[in-house]
Design a protein around this motif. Structure first.
Motif, PDB file in Angstrom:
ATOM      1  N   VAL A 280       0.832  -1.202   0.000  1.00  0.00           N
ATOM      2  CA  VAL A 280       0.000   0.000   0.000  1.00  0.00           C
ATOM      3  C   VAL A 280       0.868   1.254   0.000  1.00  0.00           C
ATOM      4  O   VAL A 280       0.695   2.169  -0.824  1.00  0.00           O
ATOM      5  N   PHE A 281       1.838   1.315   0.916  1.00  0.00           N
ATOM      6  CA  PHE A 281       2.615   2.546   1.080  1.00  0.00           C
ATOM      7  C   PHE A 281       3.516   2.808  -0.123  1.00  0.00           C
ATOM      8  O   PHE A 281       3.512   3.898  -0.696  1.00  0.00           O
ATOM      9  N   PHE A 282       4.308   1.819  -0.520  1.00  0.00           N
ATOM     10  CA  PHE A 282       5.299   2.061  -1.560  1.00  0.00           C
ATOM     11  C   PHE A 282       4.676   2.211  -2.937  1.00  0.00           C
ATOM     12  O   PHE A 282       5.264   2.847  -3.822  1.00  0.00           O
ATOM     13  N   THR A 283       3.497   1.641  -3.148  1.00  0.00           N
ATOM     14  CA  THR A 283       2.825   1.846  -4.436  1.00  0.00           C
ATOM     15  C   THR A 283       2.394   3.293  -4.582  1.00  0.00           C
ATOM     16  O   THR A 283       2.646   3.935  -5.608  1.00  0.00           O
ATOM     17  N   ILE A 284       1.738   3.834  -3.557  1.00  0.00           N
ATOM     18  CA  ILE A 284       1.358   5.247  -3.633  1.00  0.00           C
ATOM     19  C   ILE A 284       2.604   6.124  -3.660  1.00  0.00           C
ATOM     20  O   ILE A 284       2.668   7.132  -4.375  1.00  0.00           O
ATOM     21  N   ASN A 285       3.626   5.744  -2.901  1.00  0.00           N
ATOM     22  CA  ASN A 285       4.874   6.500  -2.902  1.00  0.00           C
ATOM     23  C   ASN A 285       5.463   6.594  -4.312  1.00  0.00           C
ATOM     24  O   ASN A 285       6.048   7.610  -4.695  1.00  0.00           O
ATOM     25  N   SER A 286       5.299   5.530  -5.092  1.00  0.00           N
ATOM     26  CA  SER A 286       5.835   5.510  -6.451  1.00  0.00           C
ATOM     27  C   SER A 286       5.035   6.398  -7.398  1.00  0.00           C
ATOM     28  O   SER A 286       5.598   7.021  -8.312  1.00  0.00           O
ATOM     29  N   TYR A 287       3.729   6.462  -7.197  1.00  0.00           N
ATOM     30  CA  TYR A 287       2.877   7.194  -8.126  1.00  0.00           C
ATOM     31  C   TYR A 287       2.538   8.608  -7.670  1.00  0.00           C
ATOM     32  O   TYR A 287       1.991   9.394  -8.449  1.00  0.00           O
ATOM     33  N   ALA A 407       5.959  -5.065  -5.883  1.00  0.00           N
ATOM     34  CA  ALA A 407       6.101  -5.262  -7.326  1.00  0.00           C
ATOM     35  C   ALA A 407       4.749  -5.514  -7.988  1.00  0.00           C
ATOM     36  O   ALA A 407       4.457  -4.972  -9.066  1.00  0.00           O
ATOM     37  N   THR A 408       3.904  -6.315  -7.339  1.00  0.00           N
ATOM     38  CA  THR A 408       2.606  -6.645  -7.923  1.00  0.00           C
ATOM     39  C   THR A 408       1.710  -5.421  -8.032  1.00  0.00           C
ATOM     40  O   THR A 408       1.078  -5.171  -9.070  1.00  0.00           O
ATOM     41  N   LEU A 409       1.652  -4.626  -6.960  1.00  0.00           N
ATOM     42  CA  LEU A 409       0.737  -3.488  -6.955  1.00  0.00           C
ATOM     43  C   LEU A 409       1.237  -2.350  -7.830  1.00  0.00           C
ATOM     44  O   LEU A 409       0.436  -1.658  -8.472  1.00  0.00           O
ATOM     45  N   ILE A 410       2.549  -2.140  -7.890  1.00  0.00           N
ATOM     46  CA  ILE A 410       3.071  -1.133  -8.818  1.00  0.00           C
ATOM     47  C   ILE A 410       2.791  -1.567 -10.257  1.00  0.00           C
ATOM     48  O   ILE A 410       2.408  -0.749 -11.108  1.00  0.00           O
ATOM     49  N   GLY A 411       2.957  -2.863 -10.527  1.00  0.00           N
ATOM     50  CA  GLY A 411       2.619  -3.369 -11.849  1.00  0.00           C
ATOM     51  C   GLY A 411       1.149  -3.200 -12.169  1.00  0.00           C
ATOM     52  O   GLY A 411       0.780  -2.853 -13.295  1.00  0.00           O
ATOM     53  N   ALA A 412       0.286  -3.439 -11.180  1.00  0.00           N
ATOM     54  CA  ALA A 412      -1.153  -3.233 -11.379  1.00  0.00           C
ATOM     55  C   ALA A 412      -1.451  -1.775 -11.702  1.00  0.00           C
ATOM     56  O   ALA A 412      -2.310  -1.468 -12.538  1.00  0.00           O
TER      57      ALA A 412
END
Length: 462
Positions: A280-287, A407-412
């Protein structure tokens, strides 16, 4: 007992004569891995332009990720069978050799060899450090240790990119790698006195676990392919992502404790919590920078400010929990999940075209506070409920859950962007999914309270 330790008591636990060198060595090792990660991200455009062109941009990251996953699993098994003494010396030296190989690279092939060595050293070091913490520090001191580990990532996050940029411009990208080599030797020398006193754990259930090596290889290939697919938007990337998932599922059944996917009480939910928090955290952090730059017109430099705010909040909350070892970690984890979920939900007020961009600052500070409480609590509970011969296995499982979830959520997110076309349309959908996962963590946090023992450590392979 009091609910909080005095600053003097905390300092004595970590920096007394018997542990001073070990604590400094651990923090330095983590900081070096963090500086390398942050620095390489900044130097990568110059690096690939020099060695191979933008078409090869993803491969230095993918090779690092693949080696890290494989070494994480093998490092956990090694620590469970023989203790962390040898891995704690071998892994940073491997990381240092990788820095030398990459730093002297004149071809992309040599660089990739260096990145593989770096990934292997970083993955094994992370597991061995956690096993060392379990062996050396008393339980009441561990929250403070985890607070220091969190802080060890903050300075690299703040200084790594600008320092790497300056070094690359003034000298060469080669020195982003080579400049860290002497510090690797210092950190290794600091932990050697501690590892000399360690004894191997008694042989237990973990020592006889079957199928770990092929499962580690499959997980490494699957995570690497998934990471590559997340950086590309195409039909091929979608196929690679689907095949990656098909490879990962049977591998993870070997590498995870039984019950992770159904949030079984105790260790399974602790491992799952690590993956949920990171995802949750790192996916939003990436976007988040993309959200602010593409939708609201912020400059890239300004769009990075919420990331700094979140990192500082993470460090502050982690340091605070370290001074309160008597607080129930299950409760802190649930509070952490609540804060991360609130921070993620707040992005729904930022992501659309009608959103208010400055709200990213307070909401991401809230999310950072949640990570400071939640991540440290997961680490504490993991060691508290692990038998000595299972600590490496559980630690490697938690780290793989972290890597795979992210990796999965950033890919999603990349897939949703490809489907809906613009960040303003796609990111609210992604955020809604992440908020739902955060709520799963909130509801599951009480299930991290479990009995220590084999009931929580049995795997499907047994």
């Amino acid at each position: 007992m009091t609910a909080a330790q005095s600053p003097t008591a905390v300092r004595d636990e970590l920096f007394g004569p018997s542990r001073r060198a070990t604590t400094i060595g651990i923090v330095l090792l983590i900081s070096l891995i963090a500086f390398e990660a942050m620095g390489v991200n900044t130097a990568m455009p110059a690096l690939v332009a020099d060695l191979g062109g933008v078409a090869l941009y993803a491969w230095p990251f993918v090779s690092f990720m693949a080696a890290s996953v494989f070494a994480t699993v093998l490092g956990g098994r090694w620590c469970d069978r023989a203790g962390p003494a040898v891995p704690l010396v071998v892994s940073p030296l491997m990381f240092g050799v990788g820095l030398l190989v990459a730093g002297t690279a004149t071809t992309m092939t040599q660089l990739l060899v260096g990145r593989v060595l770096q990934g292997a050293g970083a993955g094994m070091s992370s597991v061995a450090i956690f096993v060392l913490i379990a062996a050396v520090y008393p339980e009441r001191a561990r929250p403070a240790v985890f607070g220091l580990i969190s802080s060890a990532w903050v300075l690299p996050a703040l200084l790594g990119p600008p320092v790497s940029g300056l070094v690359t411009q003034a000298l060469s990208w080669h020195w982003v790698f080579l400049g860290l080599v002497p510090l690797v030797l210092v950190a290794t020398a600091l932990v050697v006195p501690a590892v000399r006193t360690l004894t191997p754990p008694e042989r237990g259930a973990g020592a006889g676990r079957r199928g770990v090596v092929p499962a580690a290889f499959a997980a490494s290939a699957g995570v690497a392919a998934l990471s590559w697919a997340s950086q590309h938007v195409s039909v091929l990337a979608a196929v690679v992502g689907a095949v990656s998932v098909a490879v990962l599922v049977p591998a993870l059944l070997r590498l995870f404790p039984r019950g992770v996917f159904r949030l079984g009480r105790g260790i399974p939910t602790i491992v799952a919590s690590r993956g949920l928090l990171a995802g949750v955290f790192f996916t939003i952090n990436s976007y988040l920078p993309l959200m602010l730059e593409a939708t609201h017109g912020w400059s890239l430099a300004t769009a990075g400010i919420p990331l700094i705010v979140g990192a500082l909040a993470w460090s502050g909350a982690s340091a605070w929990q370290g001074k309160h070892p008597d607080l129930p970690r299950e409760r802190l984890l649930r509070i952490g999940f609540c804060a991360v979920t609130v921070g993620a939900a707040g992005m729904l007020l930022v992501a659309p075209t009608w959103g208010v961009p400055w709200l990213a600052l307070p909401f991401w500070a809230i999310a950072g506070l949640g990570m400071g409480l939640g991540f440290s609590s997961v680490s504490f509970l993991l060691l508290q409920q692990s038998e000595p011969h299972e600590t490496g296995f559980h630690t490697s499982a938690a780290q793989i859950a972290d890597q795979l979830g992210t990796a999965t959520l950033i890919g999603a997110g990349g897939a949703v962007l490809a489907l809906l076309g613009t960040p303003a349309a796609a990111l609210p959908v992604l955020i809604a999914v992440l908020v739902a996962l955060g709520l799963v963590g909130v509801l599951g946090a009480p299930r991290t309270a479990g009995q220590t023992g084999s009931a929580n450590t049995t795997t499907l392979s047994e």
